[in-house]
Each structure stands twice: as structure tokens, then as C-alpha cells.
Scaffold this active site. Structure first.
Site, PDB file in Angstrom:
ATOM      1  CE  LYS A 124      -4.418   0.837   0.039  1.00 10.81           C
ATOM      2  NZ  LYS A 124      -5.528  -0.029  -0.400  1.00 10.81           N
ATOM      3  CG  ASP A 164      -7.322   3.086  -0.889  1.00 11.60           C
ATOM      4  OD1 ASP A 164      -7.764   1.929  -0.866  1.00 11.60           O
ATOM      5  OD2 ASP A 164      -7.448   3.857   0.095  1.00 11.60           O
TER       6      ASP A 164
HETATM    7  P1  NDP Z   1     -12.923   7.570  -2.818  1.00 10.01           P
HETATM    8  O1  NDP Z   1     -11.871   8.590  -2.581  1.00 10.01           O
HETATM    9  O2  NDP Z   1     -13.443   7.368  -4.189  1.00 10.01           O
HETATM   10  O3  NDP Z   1     -14.158   7.805  -1.859  1.00 10.01           O
HETATM   11  C1  NDP Z   1     -14.007   7.864  -0.482  1.00 10.01           C
HETATM   12  C2  NDP Z   1     -15.343   8.176   0.132  1.00 10.01           C
HETATM   13  O4  NDP Z   1     -15.242   8.085   1.533  1.00 10.01           O
HETATM   14  C3  NDP Z   1     -15.818   9.583  -0.161  1.00 10.01           C
HETATM   15  O5  NDP Z   1     -17.202   9.602  -0.166  1.00 10.01           O
HETATM   16  C4  NDP Z   1     -15.239  10.355   1.006  1.00 10.01           C
HETATM   17  O6  NDP Z   1     -15.984  11.524   1.271  1.00 10.01           O
HETATM   18  C5  NDP Z   1     -15.416   9.369   2.144  1.00 10.01           C
HETATM   19  N1  NDP Z   1     -14.355   9.536   3.137  1.00 10.01           N
HETATM   20  C6  NDP Z   1     -13.016   9.449   2.951  1.00 10.01           C
HETATM   21  N2  NDP Z   1     -12.358   9.668   4.091  1.00 10.01           N
HETATM   22  C7  NDP Z   1     -13.309   9.887   5.013  1.00 10.01           C
HETATM   23  C8  NDP Z   1     -13.266  10.162   6.392  1.00 10.01           C
HETATM   24  N3  NDP Z   1     -12.097  10.273   7.042  1.00 10.01           N
HETATM   25  N4  NDP Z   1     -14.450  10.319   7.047  1.00 10.01           N
HETATM   26  C9  NDP Z   1     -15.638  10.210   6.399  1.00 10.01           C
HETATM   27  N5  NDP Z   1     -15.735   9.954   5.087  1.00 10.01           N
HETATM   28  C10 NDP Z   1     -14.588   9.799   4.415  1.00 10.01           C
HETATM   29  O7  NDP Z   1     -12.308   6.191  -2.245  1.00 10.01           O
HETATM   30  P2  NDP Z   1     -12.748   4.711  -2.561  1.00 10.01           P
HETATM   31  O8  NDP Z   1     -14.203   4.632  -2.809  1.00 10.01           O
HETATM   32  O9  NDP Z   1     -11.799   4.164  -3.557  1.00 10.01           O
HETATM   33  O10 NDP Z   1     -12.397   4.001  -1.170  1.00 10.01           O
HETATM   34  C11 NDP Z   1     -13.338   3.865  -0.118  1.00 10.01           C
HETATM   35  C12 NDP Z   1     -12.912   2.723   0.784  1.00 10.01           C
HETATM   36  O11 NDP Z   1     -12.839   1.506   0.027  1.00 10.01           O
HETATM   37  C13 NDP Z   1     -11.538   2.863   1.438  1.00 10.01           C
HETATM   38  O12 NDP Z   1     -11.567   2.230   2.688  1.00 10.01           O
HETATM   39  C14 NDP Z   1     -10.630   2.071   0.486  1.00 10.01           C
HETATM   40  O13 NDP Z   1      -9.458   1.638   1.136  1.00 10.01           O
HETATM   41  C15 NDP Z   1     -11.547   0.927   0.154  1.00 10.01           C
HETATM   42  N6  NDP Z   1     -11.255   0.170  -1.067  1.00 10.01           N
HETATM   43  C16 NDP Z   1     -11.107   0.781  -2.267  1.00 10.01           C
HETATM   44  C17 NDP Z   1     -10.870   0.026  -3.389  1.00 10.01           C
HETATM   45  C18 NDP Z   1     -10.776   0.636  -4.747  1.00 10.01           C
HETATM   46  O14 NDP Z   1     -10.627  -0.118  -5.697  1.00 10.01           O
HETATM   47  N7  NDP Z   1     -10.883   1.925  -4.919  1.00 10.01           N
HETATM   48  C19 NDP Z   1     -10.721  -1.419  -3.322  1.00 10.01           C
HETATM   49  C20 NDP Z   1     -10.974  -1.976  -2.020  1.00 10.01           C
HETATM   50  C21 NDP Z   1     -11.216  -1.192  -0.947  1.00 10.01           C
HETATM   51  P3  NDP Z   1     -15.517  12.922   0.632  1.00 10.01           P
HETATM   52  O15 NDP Z   1     -15.148  12.663  -0.785  1.00 10.01           O
HETATM   53  O16 NDP Z   1     -16.690  13.798   0.802  1.00 10.01           O
HETATM   54  O17 NDP Z   1     -14.327  13.309   1.450  1.00 10.01           O
HETATM   55  O1  2IT Z   2      -7.824  -1.756  -0.990  1.00  9.53           O
HETATM   56  C1  2IT Z   2      -7.743  -2.204  -2.137  1.00  9.53           C
HETATM   57  O2  2IT Z   2      -7.846  -3.404  -2.381  1.00  9.53           O
HETATM   58  C2  2IT Z   2      -7.520  -1.258  -3.234  1.00  9.53           C
HETATM   59  N1  2IT Z   2      -7.469  -0.064  -3.001  1.00  9.53           N
HETATM   60  C3  2IT Z   2      -7.310  -1.750  -4.639  1.00  9.53           C
HETATM   61  C4  2IT Z   2      -5.894  -2.201  -4.835  1.00  9.53           C
HETATM   62  C5  2IT Z   2      -5.518  -2.584  -6.237  1.00  9.53           C
HETATM   63  O3  2IT Z   2      -4.318  -2.851  -6.423  1.00  9.53           O
HETATM   64  O4  2IT Z   2      -6.364  -2.627  -7.132  1.00  9.53           O
END
Ligand code: NDP
Ligand code: 2IT
Length: 445
Positions: A124, A164
Site C-alpha cells: 500500500k 484508493d
Molecule cells: P474515494 O476517494 O473514491 O471515496 C471515499 C469516500 O469516503 C468519499 O465519499 C469520502 O468523502 C469518504 N471519506 C473518505 N475519508 C473519510 C473520512 N475520514 N471520514 C468520512 N468519510 C470519508 O475512495 P474509494 O471509494 O476508492 O475508497 C473507499 C474505501 O474503500 C476505502 O476504505 C478504500 O481503502 C476501500 N477500497 C477501495 C478500493 C478501490 O478499488 N478503490 C478497493 C478496495 C477497498 P468525501 O469525498 O466527501 O471526502
Molecule cells: O484496498 C484495495 O484493495 C484497493 N485499493 C485496490 C488495490 C488494487 O491494487 O487494485
């Protein structure tokens, strides 16, 4: 295995790394029995070796804003474990980023990637840079500066970062461009690439789709499905968007989304034009939650609160770590929620998970339920290696199959004597065994 001693030693070595210690404890608690039954695991020092990253790289990221002011952020890459494949895992750009958070995410990624059945190790990285309110040019300059350091550490067979929180297609594009310029190579060094230059169809939707596919499998164990289920989702980022899209396709009604300042309750359901509107707000880097309530009068903005107080059948936390605590869990259970599937990484606190398990409701940890994102990254790597692109249908079918397989692994390793499926245990044991066996085969490294 002496769990408390291992944790005490780690706490002394890494004081204050709260999230990292939380993630390690959860995994070790789950695998304790398996370790005790297999003396080779201790003899080969697997636990001591797996809890420490192979290496942590930290660097400064200087960049110039649109007014000519110089800023310096911190950049990181935590390369945790490459026993079963090249390091693989996302990059997070958010002001809260620190070493503890990236170590927790890198550690979780080892077991998640193992569960996908694809050959990927765990890593990460990211930065404490805040993309909110930055211009496109500022984001580009930041990404370029970040890659000026990162490129030395990564490669298509070495370490393959992705997105992420705060890192989506735009940021991946700017970073990829700089990598290409520095190395003169157009290779699959990042995933989540644009579709015209090596990306995979379905990768943007994959985490959310995968989490819903996983939850479908969970519901099926109790003879249920998503038709007419009321669902609470948190966040409205990449993962939440994918989940909401698939939930609507399956006939569920999503009644919440959230941001750091509160949540939206929309009893009519969040679908169709409303999602288009949210995506427009998101693309222009604006606040999402408050404007939604103004645009759609049926919806209510609940400031300073999280969506877990709403009466729902299913909850899908899709924002960030530790966003669902014991009290939230108790409210969900009291309101009749039957299933919680984590789209985010470690969104439920250990106390919340205890509440779910005690109530014997369906609960899937992020490393199982959200593995569809990195799994589809793995499929992107496969397509890059073959220099071919699969159709939407082909990638989606493979993603679906992978999520079913992960569910089967959780059932295999997590089913208790009374028939209750402990998905936390199942995911941790299944993910761990494959990596531990690979480490034992490869010698002390
Ligand atoms: P994005 O940046 O696209 O979205 C994040 C969302 O979470 C936004 O709505 C944001 O709100 C909100 N957010 C972020 N930080 C906070 C906080 N501290 N408190 C409250 N709300 C918060 O990220 P992703 O959708 O990619 O990621 C979301 C989660 O999923 C994370 O835990 C990530 O690690 C996990 N994840 C992501 C993957 C991926 O492929 N992208 C894969 C697997 C897991 P705002 O924008 O208004 O700040
Ligand atoms: O938490 C996760 O699994 C991710 N943010 C996606 C990682 C990836 O390499 O696609």
C-alpha cells in the site's frame, strides 16, 4: 502462539500505530488455532516475519501550487509481502495518511490478495496530500512529483500500485504518464488505467460490484436475496458508487450515502438521475452530501452523524476505516439489519464486529467483501501481459466467479459447529495459509 506477547512486543516496537496494531490483532486472533495445530509455522518464524513489512519507503513530495507557492507532502510505499506474487495494492491521497494507516492497509492487502486466487503480494502507499479543492493542474504536478520518486521502487513484475481514497482514473493517468516518460516503457505498472491505454473494463465498478456479489452469496446462505431490501451505504466515492449501481440493478433500495460532515437519508431511494447528479458534483471536486438534499427535496441531510441509525436490512460501509463503532452496530442489529458487507477497509471497529457476531447476523470483513477491486486489477495485469482486452461481460463473469470462490473459502474455513459462518475467521485463515505455505517453501527471507 502467544498472542499477547506478540502484540506487546509489536506495541513496544511500533508505539502509537493504532490502526496497524488493530489489523494485526484481528488476523492473529483468527489464525491462532491454525498456527497452534501446525508447529512448522512457528518453527519457520512465519508470524514474526509476516507482521513486519519487507520494506517501507518514505520520501518527500515537493510541488508548486497555482499561485507559485511551494508545498511539501510526505509520500510512502509499504511493500509488505511478495511471497505469492509481485507487491500489489492501492495508493491513498488523504490528509489523514500516516505510516500506521498504510501499514494496516498493506497488511490487510496480503490476505485479501491471497483470497482472490491470483498471484499478487501485498503493498500500500500514498501521501498526506489532500486532493480536495485542488485544481487539475495542481493534481497533475503533485502526481508527477510523487512518481519522480516512486518509479524507482515499482515495476510490472515488482510492485503494481493502483487507486484508493483520493486516487482515481485521473491521478493514475498523471502518474502513469510520468512513469512512462522516465522509463520509456509502456507497461502494466499501474492498474486502474484508462481504457484506451491498457485499462480493463469493469475495473472502476469492480470493488462495489464485487462487494454486492459477495453479499448476494451471504444472503443466499439464508435463502434471501437483494430484491426489495433496504440498504444503507456510507461514503459516495468509487466503491460506494459501484455498490449502489449494482444494488439498484438487483432491485434493492439504497437510502443513504455519506461524507465526512454527515449523511443523506433519501427514503425514495438513490438511483438513476440522482446518481448522475452525484457523479457531476464529484467530478467537479465539490461537496456532495449537502447539495444533494437541496436538489432532491424528499431527501434529508443529517449533519454530523453516520447512516447506521437508519432502519435497513443490509449495511455496506464504503468510506473509510473505523467508521462503524459498537453503538452503530447495536443500532443496526436492534433495527433488524441482517447483513453487513464491508466495501471499505476495516470500517467496523473490533467492538462492532463483536456485536454482529454475537447477534449471529451475516458479517463480511473488507478483505473478503471488497477483494473484487484488486481481483479486477489482477485481471487488468493479465490482459496487459497478453496484450489483449476482454469484453465487459468476460471481466464481469470472472469477477463474479472470483467473489463466489472467496465466499466458498470463507465458508470452508469459517463455518462454526452451530453452522454460523464466521467470515472474519474464514477469510483470515484462508488468506493466511496460502501465504504462509509459500513463505515456508521459499526459506527465511
Ligand atoms: P474515494 O476517494 O473514491 O471515496 C471515499 C469516500 O469516503 C468519499 O465519499 C469520502 O468523502 C469518504 N471519506 C473518505 N475519508 C473519510 C473520512 N475520514 N471520514 C468520512 N468519510 C470519508 O475512495 P474509494 O471509494 O476508492 O475508497 C473507499 C474505501 O474503500 C476505502 O476504505 C478504500 O481503502 C476501500 N477500497 C477501495 C478500493 C478501490 O478499488 N478503490 C478497493 C478496495 C477497498 P468525501 O469525498 O466527501 O471526502
Ligand atoms: O484496498 C484495495 O484493495 C484497493 N485499493 C485496490 C488495490 C488494487 O491494487 O487494485
Amino acid at each position: 502462539m502467544n498472542l499477547e506477547k506478540i502484540m506487546n512486543d509489536l506495541e513496544k516496537k511500533h508505539p502509537g500505530e493504532v490502526e496497524y496494531l488493530q489489523a494485526v490483532r484481528e488476523v492473529l486472533e483468527s489464525i491462532e488455532d491454525v498456527v497452534n495445530q501446525n508447529p512448522q509455522i512457528e518453527a519457520k518464524g512465519i508470524i514474526d516475519r509476516i507482521v513486519e513489512p519487507d520494506r517501507v519507503l518514505m520520501f518527500k513530495v515537493p510541488w508548486v501550487d497555482d499561485h507559485g507557492k511551494v508545498h511539501v507532502n510526505l509520500g510512502y510505499r509499504v511493500q509488505f509481502n511478495n511471497a505469492i506474487g509481485p507487491y500489489k495494492g492501492g495508493l491513498r491521497f488523504h490528509p489523514s495518511v500516516n505510516l500506521s494507516i498504510l501499514k494496516f492497509l498493506g497488511f490487510e492487502q496480503i490476505f485479501k490478495n491471497s483470497l482472490t486466487t491470483l498471484p499478487m503480494g501485498g503493498a500500500k502507499g500514498g501521501s498526506d496530500f489532500d486532493p480536495k479543492g485542488k485544481s487539475d493542474a495542481e493534481i497533475m504536478r503533485f502526481c508527477q512529483s510523487f512518481m519522480l520518486e516512486l518509479w524507482r521502487l515499482i515495476g510490472p513484475e515488482t510492485d503494481v500500485p493502483a487507486g484508493d481514497i483520493g486516487v482515481g482514473g485521473k491521478e493514475i493517468g498523471y502518474m502513469y504518464g510520468m512513469y512512462k516518460k522516465l522509463t520509456m516503457e509502456h507497461v502494466g505498472v499501474l492498474t486502474g488505467k484508462g481504457i484506451n491505454w491498457g485499462g480493463s473494463l469493469i475495473r472502476p465498478e469492480a470493488t462495489g460490484f464485487g462487494a454486492v456479489y459477495f453479499a448476494q452469496e451471504m444472503l443466499a446462505t439464508r435463502g434471501q436475496n437483494f430484491k426489495d431490501k433496504v440498504v444503507a451505504v456510507s461514503g459516495f466515492g468509487n466503491v460506494a458508487w459501484g455498490a449502489i449501481t449494482k444494488l439498484n440493478q438487483l432491485g434493492a433500495k439504497v437510502v443513504t450515502i455519506s461524507g465526512p460532515d454527515g449523511y443523506i437519508y433519501d427514503p425514495d431511494g438513490i438511483s438513476g438521475d440522482k446518481i448522475e447528479y452525484l457523479l457531476e458534483l464529484r467530478a467537479s471536486n465539490q461537496d456532495i452530501v449537502k447539495p444533494y438534499a437541496l436538489e432532491f427535496p424528499g431527501a434529508q441531510f443529517v449533519p454530523g452523524k453516520r447512516p447506521w441509525e437508519v432502519k435497513v436490512d443490509v449495511a455496506m460501509p464504503c468510506a473509510t476505516q473505523n467508521e462503524l463503532n459498537k453503538e452503530d452496530a447495536e443500532k443496526l442489529v436492534a433495527n433488524g439489519c441482517i447483513c453487513v458487507a464491508e466495501g471499505a477497509n476495516m470500517p467496523s471497529t473490533p467492538e462492532a464486529i463483536e456485536v454482529f457476531k454475537h447477534a449471529k447476523i451475516l458479517f463480511a470483513p473488507g478483505k473478503a467483501a471488497n477483494a473484487g477491486g484488486v481481483a479486477t486489477s489482477g485481471l487488468e495485469m493479465t490482459q496487459n501481459s497478453m496484450k489483449l482486452s476482454w469484453s465487459r461481460e468476460e471481466v464481469d463473469a470472472r469477477l463474479h466467479e472470483i467473489m463466489r470462490n472467496i465466499h466458498n473459502s470463507c465458508v470452508k474455513y469459517g463455518t462454526q459447529e452451530d453452522g454460523y459462518i464466521d467470515y472474519v475467521k474464514g477469510a483470515n485463515v484462508a488468506g493466511f495459509l496460502k501465504v504462509a505455505n509459500a513463505m515456508m517453501d521459499q526459506g527465511v527471507l
